[in-house]
Scaffold this active site. Structure first.
Site, PDB file in Angstrom:
ATOM      1  N   ILE A   1       0.585  -0.840   0.098  1.00 55.11           N
ATOM      2  CA  ILE A   1       0.280  -0.153  -0.131  1.00 55.11           C
ATOM      3  C   ILE A   1       0.596   1.063   0.006  1.00 55.11           C
ATOM      4  O   ILE A   1       0.565   2.449  -0.192  1.00 55.11           O
ATOM      5  CB  ILE A   1      -1.311  -0.031   0.849  1.00 55.11           C
ATOM      6  CG1 ILE A   1      -1.872  -0.850   0.918  1.00 55.11           C
ATOM      7  CG2 ILE A   1      -1.720   1.792   1.176  1.00 55.11           C
ATOM      8  CD1 ILE A   1      -2.887  -1.158   2.296  1.00 55.11           C
TER       9      ILE A   1
ATOM     10  N   ASN B   1       1.871   4.636   6.905  1.00 57.00           N
ATOM     11  CA  ASN B   1       1.466   3.610   6.055  1.00 57.00           C
ATOM     12  C   ASN B   1       2.222   2.391   7.153  1.00 57.00           C
ATOM     13  O   ASN B   1       1.660   1.368   7.087  1.00 57.00           O
ATOM     14  CB  ASN B   1       1.884   3.615   5.024  1.00 57.00           C
ATOM     15  CG  ASN B   1       1.201   2.027   4.252  1.00 57.00           C
ATOM     16  OD1 ASN B   1       0.074   2.225   4.533  1.00 57.00           O
ATOM     17  ND2 ASN B   1       3.139   1.248   4.138  1.00 57.00           N
TER      18      ASN B   1
ATOM     19  N   TYR C   1      -4.155  -6.633  17.044  1.00 55.37           N
ATOM     20  CA  TYR C   1      -3.679  -5.354  15.619  1.00 55.37           C
ATOM     21  C   TYR C   1      -5.440  -4.373  15.652  1.00 55.37           C
ATOM     22  O   TYR C   1      -4.808  -3.477  15.534  1.00 55.37           O
ATOM     23  CB  TYR C   1      -3.892  -5.869  14.610  1.00 55.37           C
ATOM     24  CG  TYR C   1      -3.632  -5.804  13.128  1.00 55.37           C
ATOM     25  CD1 TYR C   1      -2.857  -5.337  12.461  1.00 55.37           C
ATOM     26  CD2 TYR C   1      -5.185  -5.622  12.730  1.00 55.37           C
ATOM     27  CE1 TYR C   1      -2.896  -4.857  11.467  1.00 55.37           C
ATOM     28  CE2 TYR C   1      -5.336  -4.722  10.955  1.00 55.37           C
ATOM     29  CZ  TYR C   1      -3.985  -4.424  11.117  1.00 55.37           C
ATOM     30  OH  TYR C   1      -3.664  -3.974   9.601  1.00 55.37           O
TER      31      TYR C   1
END
Ligand code: NAD
Length: 256
Positions: free
Chosen positions: A22, A94, A162
């Site tokens: 990404i 990111n 997470y």
């Protein structure tokens, strides 16, 4: 004239975890929009391969090897990038890691701390370090990469650490946005669904994949460029009235 707002000519944009996946797609999008790109990645080979891939597409980029969990090193990188380019207009925070498969009650401290150190602390260190230069300039745009896991609980994989780290990224985004709104710095986030990258390749098995697709109204995973176009929108002046938002790019996943 309208599409001028989508251009980023003359700007400097920093993308953490920009060597692949990404992050690399975001670097390509912002570079195509005209920004000078700085890729940050903790893996030297990945950073360099990302830089070369961008060069092959006509996008000039610097590659910087840095672990975003080291706050002093993040501060130094921001100072070095500002010294070299004289401006820092956009940050895409990111860099992140996915770990799955451990039940909450069995989660060792190290696992919890590691995931939160990269996904949450690292995002804050970068927002703080690069945001300081934007605040001084009175302009800038930050885009944090969260996740739909900050809204829903994924199944079947267990990944409390997470999910919690990504929910924290979304609220950090809103908190910084409010603090910096009157000073010209916008802070937004993107919450992707499952995206086809090395990250999902390492955790996926066929049964899991079938469940992921079944749970997604669009019936497919996303591609990195589908996140990069949202990130580009949030990083450029086309989104000048948007701050504190977490934009879901999830194929409808969170609707069900
Ligand atoms: P990826 O593993 O393909 O790429 C992540 C990059 O970040 C790698 O190049 C890695 O070297 C770098 N990185 C990791 N830890 C770092 C650190 N401490 N310092 C600097 N660089 C570091 O992952 P991806 O799929 O491209 O994911 C990018 C982001 O998107 C992550 O924050 C991830 O949580 C998020 N996300 C991914 C998905 C998905 O399905 N792939 C879904 C939702 C959110």
């Amino acid at each position: 004239m309208f599409f001028e707002k989508f251009r980023m000519d003359g700007q400097t944009a920093v993308v953490t975890g920009g060597g692949r996946g990404i992050g690399l797609a975001c670097a390509e999008a912002l570079g195509e929009a005209g920004a000078r790109i700085v890729i940050i990645d903790r893996d030297e080979a990945v950073a360099e391969s990302g830089r070369r891939a961008l060069a092959g597409k006509g996008v000039e980029a610097d590659a910087l090897v840095l672990d975003v969990t080291h706050s002093a090193a993040v501060d130094k990188a921001a100072a070095d990038i500002f010294a070299k380019h004289g401006r820092i207009d956009a940050l895409v925070a990111n860099a992140g890691i996915a770990r799955t498969g451990t039940a909450a009650e069995d989660t060792p401290d190290e696992l919890w701390l590691n995931v939160n150190d990269v996904n949450y602390n690292g995002v804050f260190w970068c927002n703080r370090a690069f945001g300081r230069y934007m605040l001084k300039a009175g302009r800038g745009a930050i885009v944090n990469i969260g996740s739909m896991s900050g809204y829903i609980v994924n199944r079947p994989q267990l990944q409390t650490y997470y999910n919690a780290s990504k929910a924290a990224v979304h609220h950090l985004t809103a908190s910084l946005a409010v603090e910096w709104a009157e000073r010209g710095v916008r802070v937004n986030a993107v919450a992707p669904t499952y995206i086809e990258t090395e990250m999902t390749k390492t955790v996926v098995d066929k049964t899991m994949m079938d469940i992921w697709i079944r749970d997604t109204p669009m019936g497919r995973m996303g591609q990195p460029h589908e996140i990069a176009s949202v990130v580009h929108f949030l990083a450029c002046d086309a989104s000048s009235l948007i701050t504190g938002a977490t934009v879901k790019a999830d194929g409808g996943f969170t609707c069900w």
